[in-house]
Design a protein around this motif. Sequence first.
Motif, short mmCIF file in Angstrom:
data_model
loop_
_atom_site.label_atom_id
_atom_site.label_comp_id
_atom_site.label_asym_id
_atom_site.label_seq_id
_atom_site.Cartn_x
_atom_site.Cartn_y
_atom_site.Cartn_z
N ARG A 113 0.69 -1.00 -0.07
CA ARG A 113 -0.04 -0.10 -0.03
C ARG A 113 0.84 1.18 0.03
NH1 ARG A 113 -5.47 -1.66 2.21
NH2 ARG A 113 -4.78 -3.46 3.55
N PRO A 114 0.14 2.51 -0.38
CA PRO A 114 1.18 3.78 -0.30
C PRO A 114 1.53 4.05 1.28
CG PRO A 114 -1.12 4.09 -1.03
CD PRO A 114 -1.12 2.66 -0.78
N TRP A 115 2.52 4.81 1.25
CA TRP A 115 3.14 4.89 2.88
C TRP A 115 1.86 5.54 3.85
CZ3 TRP A 115 7.34 4.80 5.25
CH2 TRP A 115 7.69 5.50 6.52
N ARG A 116 1.84 4.92 5.02
CA ARG A 116 0.72 5.23 5.94
C ARG A 116 1.28 6.14 6.78
NH1 ARG A 116 -2.30 3.38 9.69
NH2 ARG A 116 -4.58 3.13 9.49
N ASN A 117 0.41 7.10 7.26
CA ASN A 117 1.05 7.96 8.28
C ASN A 117 0.50 7.44 9.69
OD1 ASN A 117 2.37 10.34 7.60
ND2 ASN A 117 0.86 11.39 6.84
N VAL A 118 1.28 7.66 10.63
CA VAL A 118 0.86 7.28 11.90
C VAL A 118 0.86 8.19 13.01
CG1 VAL A 118 1.90 5.77 13.83
CG2 VAL A 118 2.19 5.01 11.62
#
Length: 546
Positions: free
Chosen positions: A530-535
Amino acid sequence: MSSAEVVAVYPNRVKIAVHNIAELADGEPVEVGSYLKVYDNTESAIIAIIENYSIELRPSKEGDLERIYMLEAVPLGIIDRDGHFERGGGGIAIPPKTVSVAFKDEVQRIYNTVDSENRFHFAQLAQDEEVDVPVDGNKFFSRHLAVVGSTGSGKSHAMARIIQKATELRDESEPEEYSLNNTHVIIFDLHAEYRTAFPEANHLGVESLVLPYWLLNSEELQDLFIESNEEQSHNQIAILKRTITEGKKAHFSGSEDERDLIHYDSPLFFDIDDVLAAIKDKNEERIDTSTSARKSDKAGPLFGKLDNFITRLENRRNDRRLDFLLGDRAKSVRLEQVLRQFTGYIEGAQANVTVIDLSGVPFEVLSLTVSLVSRLLFDYSYYFKKKNVDGRSETPLLVVYEEAHKYVPKSGLAKYSSSRNAIERIAKEGRKYGITAAIVSQRPAEISETIFSQCNNFLAMRLTNPEDQNYVKRLIPDSLGPLTESLPMLSAGEALLIGDAAVMPSRVRLEDAHPSPSSSDVMYLREWARPWRNVHFDPIVKDWER
Ligand SMILES: Nc1ncnc2c1ncn2[C@@H]1O[C@H](COP(=O)(O)OP(=O)(O)OP(=O)(O)O)[C@@H](O)[C@H]1O
Ligand SMILES: [Mg+2]
């Protein structure tokens, strides 16, 4: 010549030479795990499961090579002329006469010899999903169960499925439909996995759990407050006992005679802060030695000796993670509320399943927490039965110990002794009072043997560690030794089902849990693609620091 003949009989296996495999099977596939019927002169047949085979090449009369299949099979039981099945290797009358493959409907008929009224379903035959493998539900739940297997073998899913099926049971003779049946299961959930599998359950996490310190017994109290290697530990034990017993008496409102009977282990309220104050007094006590001529005093017997002890008591008392045990809510709760909480008898929110989420409980009090809850559940079952006029357990309990190796290890370490005692008591005597245990573990070899040896039913899932394999083999009757060879090869959700409740030992595939516990394998490739996921770190840190 018949297509197959018995060429050797050993106590726990038979060897069969097959000249014409197609004829033996009548077109059905024959494989490791298929069932055979071995007839002798009587009209009953031995049911045996193929464990392995080899091929021998022999010169035939025609001068070419004949392929002979040498099957080795483990006898599981005997089926008589009327289709009645009895377990055990039994004797094979010599000479055994004929051998044939048991067909699907014959195998199903054998499994269906479980009384239809007591049939409990959660699995199918691993080699043929069309064959249902029910157990005798009364025998299954009224004896202790062990579920063992390496990590990821499917233990939590198996347990979830079994409990889900239990909550779906309905008494057909009841005139009215009802939404909640009388199933009572308490799960010690170490990794917060079961919430998703039981959305309707009574969920107790560290925030909502109330487990009052004043119900701890002497052993558990010492676990919590005493460092046994400290020089003054004997003084600490003595003063703790004295001040707690006094505290219980001080708060008791019954008669004088009853008060005299109160002891250290009575399940009665005392105020932890009063105890702390009394211990501080002792630590500061000075004894008056004044004479008429001169005022003087000397240090009391414990003067200054309890500093470490007091610091530890205060640290525990102020540890917010231990609020469920020592905080203000633990002071105000009554025994009845505590029992209702753990049995799902909460006014307006009754539940078949109580999930005790221990993921937030500090490791150093884990053993003690399990110990106290187990003891409460045992005593509750004991007094329930005692009070019941006809001595019946009408609300039998099943207690599920997930990851049991973490708090009932074999090691004699003192810090585990309280939980080991409490669970061993359930293992040894629980059956009589309608409380049974399901021990779930990935390290069976590390668990108290007393507990395992009381288990009558086993779900042995994939086990890769040789030490654990050997341990499980030792617990399983000798004659089934060969079956356990497949332990390292089972796939997720497959198990050897062995024990009283099973018609015969079987390799089964468990039904998948609906909904599942949140312990499913992480889908790395899917997540990573998946695309980069913010945390958001803030809520994570907040929760951590709480
Ligand atoms: N009956 C089943 N059918 C299909 N897949 C299953 C079945 N049981 C378990 N699985 C899969 O196996 C994986 C591991 O299951 P589970 O969490 O129950 O293992 P476990 O033995 O409890 O592991 P651990 O010891 O780490 O707790 C999960 O991804 C689950 O989807
Ligand atoms: Mg698990």
